[in-house]
Design an enzyme around this catalytic site. Structure first.
Site, PDB file in Angstrom:
ATOM      1  N   ASP A  83      -8.003  10.126  -3.198  1.00 59.61           N
ATOM      2  CA  ASP A  83      -7.582  10.906  -2.035  1.00 59.61           C
ATOM      3  C   ASP A  83      -6.111  10.677  -1.699  1.00 59.61           C
ATOM      4  OD1 ASP A  83     -10.677  11.306  -0.663  1.00 59.61           O
ATOM      5  OD2 ASP A  83     -10.326   9.604  -1.972  1.00 59.61           O
ATOM      6  N   LEU A  96       0.850  -1.181   0.000  1.00 54.75           N
ATOM      7  CA  LEU A  96       0.000   0.000   0.000  1.00 54.75           C
ATOM      8  C   LEU A  96       0.898   1.247   0.000  1.00 54.75           C
ATOM      9  CD1 LEU A  96      -2.972   0.716  -0.036  1.00 54.75           C
ATOM     10  CD2 LEU A  96      -2.919   0.865   2.446  1.00 54.75           C
ATOM     11  N   GLU A 119       1.523   4.359  -2.644  1.00 58.97           N
ATOM     12  CA  GLU A 119       1.110   5.002  -3.892  1.00 58.97           C
ATOM     13  C   GLU A 119       2.307   5.422  -4.745  1.00 58.97           C
ATOM     14  OE1 GLU A 119      -0.119   5.831  -0.877  1.00 58.97           O
ATOM     15  OE2 GLU A 119      -2.113   4.912  -1.086  1.00 58.97           O
ATOM     16  N   HIS A 121     -11.868   9.667   1.930  1.00 58.88           N
ATOM     17  CA  HIS A 121     -12.338   8.833   0.820  1.00 58.88           C
ATOM     18  C   HIS A 121     -13.455   9.535   0.053  1.00 58.88           C
ATOM     19  CE1 HIS A 121     -10.532   6.016   3.715  1.00 58.88           C
ATOM     20  NE2 HIS A 121     -10.143   5.329   2.649  1.00 58.88           N
TER      21      HIS A 121
END
Length: 324
Positions: free
Chosen positions: A50, A23, A25, A93
Site C-alpha cells: 500500500d 520508515l 519508502e 493495508h
C-alpha cells in the site's frame, strides 16, 4: 527490516545481513538502487505494498535503466512487499498492487501462493539482472506449505525452535538456520496445480489455494474436473500454458482480489478472447474485487469487497454448468 522483529511479518528475523531503515519508502528503494549501481544485489522491503505508491517514480527509473543504457547498466534489485487483503488490514493495508506493477515496464513481477514457490521465486529474483518485485500475499505469510524446502526439517516443532525468536528478551538469541539447498522457480513459468477438462481456472497469490480447494470439492460433489493454473508470474507471464488449457477446455475463469477497473485479469481476458474466440464454448469470466476506495476494518466489509471461497466455488460451478 533487521533486528529485532525482521519486518511486520518477521520475514527477515534473525538475518545478520538485514538492517533497519527509517520508515521512508523512497529512501529504501533509492538506497537499493544505489547499492545496485555500485555492483551489489540488494533485496529491499516495503512493509506493505500500500505504501509502494510513494515510490512509483523511482520504480519507473529503476525499470528503464537497462533499456536506457543499452544493456550496459544492470539494475539487479529485488523489492519484496506484502500484497493483497485477507488480514482485515483496513484502508491502508489491504491493497493489491499487481495491476499497478504490471504497468511498470522493465520490471519482472512475481507472486507466490505457497512457501516453496516463495523460496524458489526469491532465489530467481536475486539472480536476475533486472529489477524484480516479489509480491507476497499478506494472508499467506503465516501459512504452512505442503512441500518442504530443500533442507527444511520435517518436524515443524523443531523448525520453530531453530528459527523463531523467543518472546521477551532476544538480546542473546541466535537463530539456527537449517542448511537449505538451492531451489529456483523460473520467472515466467506457471504451474498447473490441478489437471482437468471441464474448465480452466487461472489465479495467483492468496486466492489460488481457494481455487484449488473449490476444484477438489466440485470434483467430489459433481464430477467436474477443473484445470487450475497458478500463474506465479504477473510479468512475464506464461501464456503458453494458459492458452493450451483454454484450447483444451473451452471455458475460462480468472480469479483475483484486485479491484475491477483496469484489473490485470482484464488483460488476460482480452488476450484470451483475441486468441481463442472460436475455441470458447461459453463466455469467459473474471471474478475480482469491487471497485471501492478501500476495504473497511470490519470483517463484513472485507468479505463483501474481495472474492471469498463460496463465491469462487459458485463461479466455477456456474461456468461448468453453463450451456454452450
Amino acid at each position: 527490516m533487521g533486528a529485532p522483529l525482521g519486518g511486520v511479518f518477521t520475514a527477515t528475523q534473525g538475518l545478520k545481513t538485514a538492517w533497519n531503515t527509517p520508515l521512508d519508502e523512497r529512501g529504501i528503494l533509492g538506497c537499493a538502487m544505489g547499492i545496485a549501481y555500485a555492483g551489489g544485489k540488494p533485496v529491499c522491503e516495503i512493509q506493505f505494498c500500500d505504501y509502494a505508491f510513494n515510490t512509483i517514480d523511482l520504480m519507473k527509473v529503476a525499470g528503464n535503466q537497462r533499456w536506457a543504457g543499452a544493456g550496459n547498466f544492470d539494475m539487479p534489485i529485488v523489492m519484496m512487499t506484502p500484497n493483497g487483503a485477507g488480514i482485515r488490514g483496513s484502508l491502508y493495508h489491504s491493497h493489491s498492487f499487481e495491476s499497478w506493477a504490471s504497468r511498470l515496464t522493465g520490471w519482472k513481477i512475481v507472486t507466490p501462493s505457497n512457501p516453496l514457490d516463495a523460496y524458489g521465486l526469491m532465489l530467481s529474483a536475486i539472480a536476475d539482472p533486472n529489477p524484480v518485485m516479489v509480491l507476497l500475499p499478506k494472508a499467506l505469510l503465516r501459512a504452512k506449505g505442503d512441500q518442504l524446502l530443500p533442507g527444511e526439517p520435517a518436524d515443524y516443532d523443531e523448525l520453530c525452535r531453530m528459527i523463531d525468536a523467543p518472546v521477551g528478551d532476544r538480546s542473546a538469541w541466535e537463530p539456527q538456520w537449517p542448511d537449505l539447498g538451492p531451489h529456483f522457480v523460473p520467472i515466467g513459468k506457471a504451474a498447473v496445480v490441478r489437471e482437468g477438462h471441464t474448465a480452466t481456472v487461472v489465479s495467483y497469490g492468496r486466492l489460488l489455494p481457494e481455487c484449488a480447494r473449490a476444484a477438489d470439492e466440485l470434483r467430489t460433489d459433481f464430477g467436474y474436473t477443473f484445470e487450475v493454473i497458478d500463474l506465479r508470474s504477473i510479468f512475464p507471464y506464461d501464456w503458453d500454458t494458459v492458452s493450451r488449457s483454454i484450447a483444451k477446455t473451452g471455458r475460462l475463469l480468472i480469479v483475483n482480489e484486485d479491484t475491477e477497473v483496469t484489473n490485470f485479469g482484464e488483460h488476460l481476458l482480452r488476450r484470451a478472447v483475441e486468441d481463442h474466440f472460436y475455441d470458447f464454448l461459453v463466455k469467459p469470466t473474471l471474478l475480482m474485487g469491487k471497485h471501492v476506495p478501500g476495504i473497511g476494518l470490519n470483517q463484513v466489509y472485507e468479505t463483501n469487497t474481495v472474492p471469498q471461497y463460496d463465491q469462487i466455488r459458485d463461479a466455477m460451478r456456474d461456468l461448468a454448468a453453463d450451456v454452450a
